[in-house]
Design a protein around this motif. Sequence first.
Motif, PDB file in Angstrom:
ATOM      1  N   UNK A 161     -22.015 -35.348 -12.684  1.00  0.00           N
ATOM      2  CA  UNK A 161     -21.524 -36.739 -12.726  1.00  0.00           C
ATOM      3  C   UNK A 161     -22.187 -37.563 -11.622  1.00  0.00           C
ATOM      4  N   UNK A 162     -22.293 -38.887 -11.815  1.00  0.00           N
ATOM      5  CA  UNK A 162     -22.819 -39.730 -10.731  1.00  0.00           C
ATOM      6  C   UNK A 162     -22.012 -39.496  -9.449  1.00  0.00           C
ATOM      7  N   UNK A 163     -22.702 -39.520  -8.328  1.00  0.00           N
ATOM      8  CA  UNK A 163     -22.092 -39.035  -7.082  1.00  0.00           C
ATOM      9  C   UNK A 163     -20.780 -39.704  -6.711  1.00  0.00           C
ATOM     10  N   UNK A 164     -20.715 -41.008  -6.894  1.00  0.00           N
ATOM     11  CA  UNK A 164     -19.506 -41.699  -6.410  1.00  0.00           C
ATOM     12  C   UNK A 164     -18.272 -41.322  -7.227  1.00  0.00           C
ATOM     13  N   UNK A 165     -18.492 -40.896  -8.471  1.00  0.00           N
ATOM     14  CA  UNK A 165     -17.367 -40.413  -9.283  1.00  0.00           C
ATOM     15  C   UNK A 165     -17.145 -38.936  -8.968  1.00  0.00           C
ATOM     16  N   UNK A 166     -18.244 -38.190  -8.913  1.00  0.00           N
ATOM     17  CA  UNK A 166     -18.146 -36.745  -8.663  1.00  0.00           C
ATOM     18  C   UNK A 166     -17.430 -36.470  -7.338  1.00  0.00           C
ATOM     19  N   UNK A 167     -17.727 -37.285  -6.347  1.00  0.00           N
ATOM     20  CA  UNK A 167     -17.122 -37.051  -5.027  1.00  0.00           C
ATOM     21  C   UNK A 167     -15.604 -37.195  -5.091  1.00  0.00           C
ATOM     22  N   UNK A 168     -15.132 -38.110  -5.931  1.00  0.00           N
ATOM     23  CA  UNK A 168     -13.675 -38.285  -6.044  1.00  0.00           C
ATOM     24  C   UNK A 168     -13.049 -37.147  -6.837  1.00  0.00           C
ATOM     25  N   UNK A 169     -13.764 -36.697  -7.886  1.00  0.00           N
ATOM     26  CA  UNK A 169     -13.269 -35.538  -8.648  1.00  0.00           C
ATOM     27  C   UNK A 169     -13.131 -34.356  -7.689  1.00  0.00           C
ATOM     28  N   UNK A 170     -14.123 -34.224  -6.820  1.00  0.00           N
ATOM     29  CA  UNK A 170     -14.167 -33.100  -5.882  1.00  0.00           C
ATOM     30  C   UNK A 170     -13.065 -33.229  -4.821  1.00  0.00           C
TER      31      UNK A 170
END
Lengths: 309, 445
Positions: free
Chosen positions: B400-409
């Motif tokens: 996923x694009x980083x800014x979304x992936x970081x929140x998922x993480x």
Amino acid sequence: MADITVRSASIGSPDSRSSLHKLMQRKSTIAFLMALPLILLITVLVAYPAGYAVYLAMLNKSMTKFVWFKNFDFLFTRDTFWMVVYQSCLFAITAVIFKALIGFIVAHFVHNIPSKGQRKWRGMLLVPWVIPPAMSTLAWLWLFDPSYSAFNWLLQPFGLGPIPWLGETGWARFSVILVNVWVGAPFFMIMYLAALKSVPEQLYEAAAIDGATWWQRIWYVTLPMMRNIIAITALFSTIVTFANFDIVRVLTKGDPLNTTHLFGTWAFRLGIESNDIPLGSAVSLFMVPILAVAAVFILRDITKRGSEV
Amino acid sequence: MSRKVTRRTVARTAIASTVLLTAPFVRGAFAAGKLSIGFWDHWVPGANKAAESISRAWAEKEKVDLQIDFITSQGNKMILTAAAEAQARSGHDILALGPWNCALYADKLTPVDDVMEPLIKANGAASAITIYLGKIGGKWMGVPATPAAQFKGPTSRIDLLKQHAGIDIQAMYPAGAPPKAENWTLDVFLKAAADCHKAGFPFAIGLGTTADSVDTWGAIFQAFGAELVNAKGDITVNSDNVKKALDYGKQLTAYLPPDAPSYDDSSNNRAFVAGKTALIMNPPSAWAVARRDQPQVAEQTWHHGMAAGPAGRYGPFTTNFWGLWNFSKNPSAGKSLMMALSQAQAIEEMVKASAGYDNPAFANLKTLKVWAEEGPPKGTLFHYPNPYDHQILSIAAAPAPHKIAQQIYSQGLQTQMVVRHAIKGEPVDKVIGWAASELEGYMRT
């Protein structure tokens, strides 16, 4: 009292210098200057961060434009946010009630101990409140730990447990509230003890002569005399408990399923860990108006009763 | 206009002239200016020394006044430091950044392609996961840091797996030889979890929202091809693969400890060191502690690859980066230091000092001696650096694009989904609906 001005002794000095000298001689000026370090301290450490938090809460996620109250609008649409509101209220109200009850009962016990040994008890009972909560909570974390839980070890011989102290929503909420009560009850105890000591003994004697029972003495003498201190303590503790961070952060980090998050820990999760500082600021500011209104009402009531006395 | 020359004027001018004339000839100890670096404070005792001595030697040679700080990741101190320095545009010149920070602070970091290109030539290609995390918009925004780069695959008890699950993990992952793990699948993993649970040694895999839990479940989701958000940024959570991953999660959760939803990154280590589990998902830190405190546990420990799922064999991996802030006053010295820290010899020193914990990003540095030699048991770390590219190193929420992936993480969305389905008993569709709503929230700009 009116301000006193002393005419400048330096005859012939320029007008501006003379008026400055007059200004410096005023009591209000001196009072202001003496309070200035505190004002500066509050401005730098309280007013500026608070104002900056308000400013941040009104920015978009990438902090490039002003969006006014859109972050709050967004929060109101999130289920997790309302769960945090519920959890914070449950945590704060339950914890304050239990802290007040335990503090009240223990204060009575301590009050009835002969004054010679009372100091030792007072000191020992204050220990949970004196230890930094982040540190004492680590000890609690070990007591609740799945591998080394002393509580589960104690329950084992009775065929009970193992209880997932921090792994199941109900137990996790119970655990964080328990630790908060353990930390905070001594504060109530010491405040109530001070209030009890200020109740004139004659009132109890008069009540005894009138045939008042133990309960009636509590209800009609002790409680009315302690009303202001109870209100102030409860208000102070409610604010501090709503703003709690360390206990939840150390014990559960908001888990399981965010069901133990408080405003502070949720704001940290969003603002710092998820890099959404504006939304985190909005969460942290959410309780300010509610607590401010509560504070105004409680303090107004106290002032009113104070003037009646 | 005439000006009176006094004795004082003459003296002042004389002093100033002397200073100006002699200054160029004084080669100070720190002629190349100042530089500050904030390293991650390593878990492994003594591991900081290697990074420090390499940096000091570089500073001595380059005549740079170097300030070194070691910043703990306890209490999110590193995340807070990065956030504060990015906000204030002030602080260290180089800072150890977490896995997502190259993307998050891309507009505040100096691109380091000129450092990475020669490093890749010398040390081999960077792993795909490192490229995903560190190369933003086609530019390297940080240099993969050796300290803290770690594979969080299975750390198993040789004896317990053999005794209770009938698995000879050393035969599957022999020291000094390629893995023979074709049959090491998620189904076998599940059966082993059930057997060990029955024997009283459940796999201590967390379901919390801290990194170890998130990384593990991220790899399991990827093994089913279960993407929550695809590389383009579309929400793809409502898919058969996600449903399969959740179903697997429900089956596995039945065999995990009841406290798994409250696990933090030390809970699994404690369970392992206490001898209460047959398997955890962790770098060799638990083994290192056991070697000191519970040698009989350490002697029976084997680090190996992850089980394969229908979409492939994914192993959880995470890494830090050294980022050079664009407000640094000495970027050329900063790049020079990052280059010195990433030479093959320097990397080997750091890996050795960390007793094999650090797992560098570069392809040519996967077979260092330390992993073959560390023990007991000797060879326990041989497969830790993934020497045969037996598995795809991954991070939860990629691609996923980083800014979304970081929140998922950071919000542990995958573990939360598993807990909702497996423990709270919510139907799959409800869990997916909830996750979709959360993901829509993450799309905010």
